[in-house]
Design a protein around this motif. Structure first.
Motif, PDB file in Angstrom:
ATOM      1  N   GLN A  10       0.857  -1.178   0.000  1.00  0.00           N
ATOM      2  CA  GLN A  10       0.000   0.000   0.000  1.00  0.00           C
ATOM      3  C   GLN A  10       0.895   1.231   0.000  1.00  0.00           C
ATOM      4  O   GLN A  10       1.965   1.243   0.607  1.00  0.00           O
ATOM      5  CB  GLN A  10      -0.886  -0.007   1.246  1.00  0.00           C
ATOM      6  CG  GLN A  10      -1.824   1.183   1.352  1.00  0.00           C
ATOM      7  CD  GLN A  10      -2.767   1.068   2.537  1.00  0.00           C
ATOM      8  OE1 GLN A  10      -3.422   0.043   2.708  1.00  0.00           O
ATOM      9  NE2 GLN A  10      -2.810   2.105   3.357  1.00  0.00           N
ATOM     10  N   ARG A  11       0.468   2.313  -0.706  1.00  0.00           N
ATOM     11  CA  ARG A  11       1.310   3.505  -0.806  1.00  0.00           C
ATOM     12  C   ARG A  11       0.452   4.749  -0.970  1.00  0.00           C
ATOM     13  O   ARG A  11      -0.750   4.662  -1.260  1.00  0.00           O
ATOM     14  CB  ARG A  11       2.264   3.382  -1.993  1.00  0.00           C
ATOM     15  CG  ARG A  11       1.560   3.160  -3.322  1.00  0.00           C
ATOM     16  CD  ARG A  11       2.527   2.898  -4.451  1.00  0.00           C
ATOM     17  NE  ARG A  11       1.838   2.531  -5.687  1.00  0.00           N
ATOM     18  CZ  ARG A  11       1.335   3.386  -6.561  1.00  0.00           C
ATOM     19  NH1 ARG A  11       1.424   4.707  -6.305  1.00  0.00           N
ATOM     20  NH2 ARG A  11       0.728   2.979  -7.657  1.00  0.00           N
ATOM     21  N   ARG A  12       1.088   5.895  -0.779  1.00  0.00           N
ATOM     22  CA  ARG A  12       0.413   7.167  -0.988  1.00  0.00           C
ATOM     23  C   ARG A  12       0.260   7.427  -2.471  1.00  0.00           C
ATOM     24  O   ARG A  12       1.080   7.019  -3.295  1.00  0.00           O
ATOM     25  CB  ARG A  12       1.202   8.319  -0.354  1.00  0.00           C
ATOM     26  CG  ARG A  12       1.230   8.301   1.161  1.00  0.00           C
ATOM     27  CD  ARG A  12      -0.108   8.686   1.756  1.00  0.00           C
ATOM     28  NE  ARG A  12      -0.516  10.034   1.381  1.00  0.00           N
ATOM     29  CZ  ARG A  12      -1.704  10.559   1.673  1.00  0.00           C
ATOM     30  NH1 ARG A  12      -2.610   9.835   2.337  1.00  0.00           N
ATOM     31  NH2 ARG A  12      -2.007  11.799   1.306  1.00  0.00           N
TER      32      ARG A  12
ATOM     33  N   VAL B   7      -4.986  -5.540  -6.284  1.00  0.00           N
ATOM     34  CA  VAL B   7      -3.757  -4.791  -6.083  1.00  0.00           C
ATOM     35  C   VAL B   7      -3.926  -3.900  -4.852  1.00  0.00           C
ATOM     36  O   VAL B   7      -4.978  -3.271  -4.670  1.00  0.00           O
ATOM     37  CB  VAL B   7      -3.424  -3.932  -7.314  1.00  0.00           C
ATOM     38  CG1 VAL B   7      -2.078  -3.239  -7.143  1.00  0.00           C
ATOM     39  CG2 VAL B   7      -3.416  -4.792  -8.577  1.00  0.00           C
ATOM     40  N   ALA B   8      -2.926  -3.866  -3.994  1.00  0.00           N
ATOM     41  CA  ALA B   8      -3.008  -3.054  -2.767  1.00  0.00           C
ATOM     42  C   ALA B   8      -3.334  -1.602  -3.103  1.00  0.00           C
ATOM     43  O   ALA B   8      -2.901  -1.073  -4.141  1.00  0.00           O
ATOM     44  CB  ALA B   8      -1.693  -3.138  -2.005  1.00  0.00           C
ATOM     45  N   PRO B   9      -4.107  -0.941  -2.258  1.00  0.00           N
ATOM     46  CA  PRO B   9      -4.598   0.400  -2.590  1.00  0.00           C
ATOM     47  C   PRO B   9      -3.533   1.486  -2.493  1.00  0.00           C
ATOM     48  O   PRO B   9      -2.523   1.351  -1.798  1.00  0.00           O
ATOM     49  CB  PRO B   9      -5.696   0.632  -1.551  1.00  0.00           C
ATOM     50  CG  PRO B   9      -5.323  -0.236  -0.398  1.00  0.00           C
ATOM     51  CD  PRO B   9      -4.660  -1.438  -0.993  1.00  0.00           C
ATOM     52  N   VAL B  10      -3.820   2.550  -3.227  1.00  0.00           N
ATOM     53  CA  VAL B  10      -3.126   3.821  -3.001  1.00  0.00           C
ATOM     54  C   VAL B  10      -4.080   4.685  -2.192  1.00  0.00           C
ATOM     55  O   VAL B  10      -5.310   4.551  -2.302  1.00  0.00           O
ATOM     56  CB  VAL B  10      -2.728   4.505  -4.327  1.00  0.00           C
ATOM     57  CG1 VAL B  10      -1.698   3.680  -5.065  1.00  0.00           C
ATOM     58  CG2 VAL B  10      -3.942   4.745  -5.214  1.00  0.00           C
ATOM     59  N   THR B  11      -3.547   5.561  -1.380  1.00  0.00           N
ATOM     60  CA  THR B  11      -4.377   6.358  -0.477  1.00  0.00           C
ATOM     61  C   THR B  11      -4.228   7.836  -0.793  1.00  0.00           C
ATOM     62  O   THR B  11      -3.231   8.278  -1.368  1.00  0.00           O
ATOM     63  CB  THR B  11      -3.983   6.104   0.983  1.00  0.00           C
ATOM     64  OG1 THR B  11      -2.591   6.427   1.160  1.00  0.00           O
ATOM     65  CG2 THR B  11      -4.201   4.643   1.354  1.00  0.00           C
ATOM     66  N   GLY B  12      -5.247   8.595  -0.398  1.00  0.00           N
ATOM     67  CA  GLY B  12      -5.221  10.043  -0.605  1.00  0.00           C
ATOM     68  C   GLY B  12      -5.148  10.393  -2.076  1.00  0.00           C
ATOM     69  O   GLY B  12      -4.240  11.124  -2.490  1.00  0.00           O
ATOM     70  N   VAL B  13      -6.101   9.923  -2.854  1.00  0.00           N
ATOM     71  CA  VAL B  13      -6.037  10.067  -4.320  1.00  0.00           C
ATOM     72  C   VAL B  13      -6.748  11.352  -4.750  1.00  0.00           C
ATOM     73  O   VAL B  13      -7.984  11.450  -4.637  1.00  0.00           O
ATOM     74  CB  VAL B  13      -6.693   8.863  -5.021  1.00  0.00           C
ATOM     75  CG1 VAL B  13      -6.512   8.971  -6.533  1.00  0.00           C
ATOM     76  CG2 VAL B  13      -6.110   7.562  -4.487  1.00  0.00           C
TER      77      VAL B  13
END
Length: 704
Positions: A201-203, A304-310
């Motif tokens: 998971q990543r920004r 796929v692991a999420p991205v955050t703060g999109v």
């Protein structure tokens, strides 16, 4: 009715009527680049019979069962045992252990592990004698997660599927013993990079995109058995997000990965505050075909692991991702059906021209460790392909079974009349219906895969494009197949040759099948093919004749008298009352019934003929074999002999194990007897035991 014999004993009449088929089996046993095809003779194998009554895959001479002394947690080791039982001696058997990354073999005597996709493979060579033997090795767990331990045994000098075995065990490695399990659950997995690592998971990135929209891009890939990476084509892809950390997940965009490179780019409208999370989900279920777990309910899904703060106006690149090793074969099976889809001749996105929306699906079921497979069920409540654990590795079996599903769909769920004997082989006579339906599925596999072959497993294959008549001085084999349009391989080879050399591909054939549901290859070629404007010219007939299917026009000389036996056997000599009106004829009323006693007995049917000195001479006839004998022995036989001044020559022998429940067309080249007067002689022999019926009708010796 029973028929009297000279000895006064009477035949025990049993039903010879055909039974409607509800399953179509993978009945074949050689992916380019693995091994050179070699003929091999194997005994009747009984160690591993088909998994159930629906599965008509060949029995194997070697079995393998895997057990493990414990389910290891991270940092722990376990001993794996593979119990082998062999009916044959194998001097050089390859023993291959396949593990996912995160589980490593720690035993000596194996080769250094080699990377193959997301797996590692280690091998050793062992000698197997007849009987039982147990091989053990130790594995150590380094990473938590699902794991499949696989072991394969094969004969390195003769890689026949009958001389191979596959064993598997699925486990879940936990961070501790309390969280480790001796099973795996579900059909979902978390996406990985091609180096095997989990996608973290990543920004979110703040790259520019179309204002007021968010786009998700990336590529899906998967690895085949040999470790080669391929694009995951036309896989269902969804973009899923949460508006706030506490909101329910919502699907915001859907589509398919590219049909060429597995890429995707999906955008959706978004303005205002950044989305809390965004991720991508892939599924093996689309509007056109699917691969599910064995119940047929759930497709295989990888997230796929999420991205955050999109933020709005950004493009999020999820990179190149793949399923985990455990579920990789499901995506392999899904992807290879693309090659069947590109063959369609409907002119629209569905499989048939009648369907333009709400397309019918081709359906396949697969699961790690599954042994119930190798067939297509025509049952209206199912209509699905069933695949064993290892079948996606060979790929051709997946396409073959999808070919059955496709033909059934093209025929609007009608299936040709008749039956396929169990078991049945690619290179042997089976019957008109069986050779047509199996031959079509083989042609789909050989053409779609581009190699003109059929692979039973990753090392064992048969060339479908063999031409020329069978050498009757040699035993029938995959390199010396039977002749005529009752043989699966001959039908497959003829169809592939027509598609390659004359028709510009299979699309027009598939459209033809959609319009005209033929019951046999002969009906399709001589009656229905021309209805769609497909050539039935001299060139097309010459093409199929190369595959020993003779529909050529022109005068042919006939040498046999009363070949249909309708003149109450005139012209023939026999013992045992072989010719009569038994109600079992293929045509007319009379036929020859040889054997069928269940006691020690010999029947003979013969006629003297002249084989012309010039031209190609073939003996054609229809033969039906039904037997109550077990399939593990060959006590009853029918010999075809040609008797000259030098004595008898046995040109072919059929046994009780060559059961064919309906009349099958046999074609034997007898040109080597050109210019000679010979006696055609059929000799049936039975032992004291169960009965075997050999029924003959419509015999002809023709020269062209």
């Amino acid at each position: 009715m029973p028929k009297s014999l000279a000895s006064g004993t009477r035949r025990r009449l049993r039903s010879l009527s055909a039974v409607s088929a509800t399953t179509l089996a993978l009945c074949l046993l050689p992916q380019a680049g693995y091994a050179v095809q070699q003929p091999v003779r194997t005994p009747d194998c009984t160690v591993v019979p088909p998994a159930n009554e629906l599965d008509e895959s060949p029995a194997r001479c070697v079995s393998a069962k895997m057990s493990i002394d414990r389910v290891p947690a991270v940092g722990e080791s376990a001993t794996v045992s593979v119990a082998l039982n062999a009916q044959v001696e194998i001097e050089q058997a390859g023993f291959t252990v396949r593990l996912p990354k995160g589980l490593r073999i720690t035993s000596e005597g194996f080769s250094a592990p080699r990377q193959r996709g997301l797996d590692t493979v280690a091998t050793r060579t062992v000698a197997l004698g007849k009987g039982e033997r147990t091989l053990t090795f130790t594995v150590t767990a380094d990473v938590a997660g699902t794991a499949q331990i696989q072991a394969d045994v094969s004969d390195l000098s003769a890689p026949a599927v009958e001389r191979s075995a596959h064993a598997t065990r699925e486990i879940t490695v936990g961070a501790s013993a309390a969280t480790s399990k001796g099973r795996v659950d579900g059909s979902r997995s978390t996406a990985r990079r091609t180096d095997g690592s989990l996608v973290p998971q990543r920004r979110a990135a703040r790259s520019a995109a179309v204002p007021g929209k968010i786009c998700a891009t990336g590529e899906l890939t998967y690895a085949t058995y040999d470790g080669a990476w391929h694009p995951g084509r036309r896989v269902a892809v969804s973009v899923v997000g949460r508006a706030t950390p506490d909101a329910a997940p919502t699907t915001v965009a859907t589509g398919l990965t590219s049909a060429t490179d597995g890429g995707y780019s999906l955008c959706f409208a978004h303005s205002g505050e950044p989305m809390a999370a965004l991720w991508v989900r892939f599924s093996t279920r689309t509007s056109w075909w699917e691969v599910t777990e064995m119940t047929g309910q759930d497709p295989y899904v990888v997230e796929v692991a999420p991205v955050t703060g999109v933020p709005g106006g950004s493009t999020q690149d999820f990179g190149t991702t793949s399923p985990d090793a455990l579920h990789m074969p499901a995506f392999d099976a899904f992807d290879v059906i693309n090659d069947v889809y590109t063959m369609r001749g409907s002119g629209n996105q569905c499989w048939t021209r009648e369907e333009t929306i709400d397309c019918s699906r081709l359906k396949a079921r697969w699961a790690p460790g599954n042994t119930n497979g190798g067939y297509y069920s025509t049952d209206a409540a199912v209509r699905a392909v069933f695949l064993t654990d290892e079948m996606p590795d060979a790929r051709h079996p997946v396409v073959h079974e999808a070919g059955h599903n496709l033909q059934h769909l093209l025929y609007n769920w009608y299936w040709p009349r008749g039956d396929c004997p169990s078991p049945h082989s690619l290179h042997r006579v089976t019957g008109a219906m069986c050779a047509w339906t199996e031959g079509f599925a083989n042609a789909v596999a050989g053409y779609a895969m581009g190699d003109g072959r059929y692979y039973y497993n990753v090392t064992d294959w048969m060339d479908l494009l063999q031409t020329g008549f069978q050498d009757t001085t040699q035993a029938p084999s995959r390199t010396n197949p039977d002749n005529g349009d009752d043989v699966e391989a001959r039908v497959a080879g003829a169809m592939i040759a027509l598609w390659r050399d004359l028709d510009g591909g299979p699309g027009r054939t598939l459209d033809n099948l959609d319009r005209y549901p033929s019951d046999s290859f002969e009906e399709w070629f001589t009656v229905d093919r021309a209805k769609s404007g497909l050539a039935v010219s001299r060139r097309s007939r010459d093409i199929v004749y190369r595959y020993t299917i003779d529909y050529r026009e022109g005068k042919r000389r006939e040498s046999v008298r009363n070949g249909g036996l309708e003149d109450q056997g005139a012209g023939w000599s026999w013992t045992g009352g072989a010719v009569g009106n038994f109600g079992l004829a293929r045509s007319g009323r009379y036929s020859a019934w040889m054997g069928g006693n269940g006691v020690a007995n010999e029947d003979i049917l013969s006629q003297t003929v002249k084989v012309p000195a010039k031209g190609t001479s073939v003996l054609e006839f229809y033969l039906r074999i039904n037997s109550q004998e077990p399939t593990t022995a060959k006590p009853d036989s029918l010999q075809l002999q040609l008797v000259t001044g030098n004595g008898p020559t046995t040109v072919y022998t059929w046994y009780n194990t060559d059961r064919v429940p309906s009349y099958a067309h046999r074609v034997i080249d007898v040109s080597r007897f050109a210019g000679q007067t010979v006696t055609l002689r059929f000799v049936s022999t039975e032992d004291q035991g169960e009965q075997t019926d050999f029924l003959l009708d419509d015999l002809a010796l023709t020269t062209s």
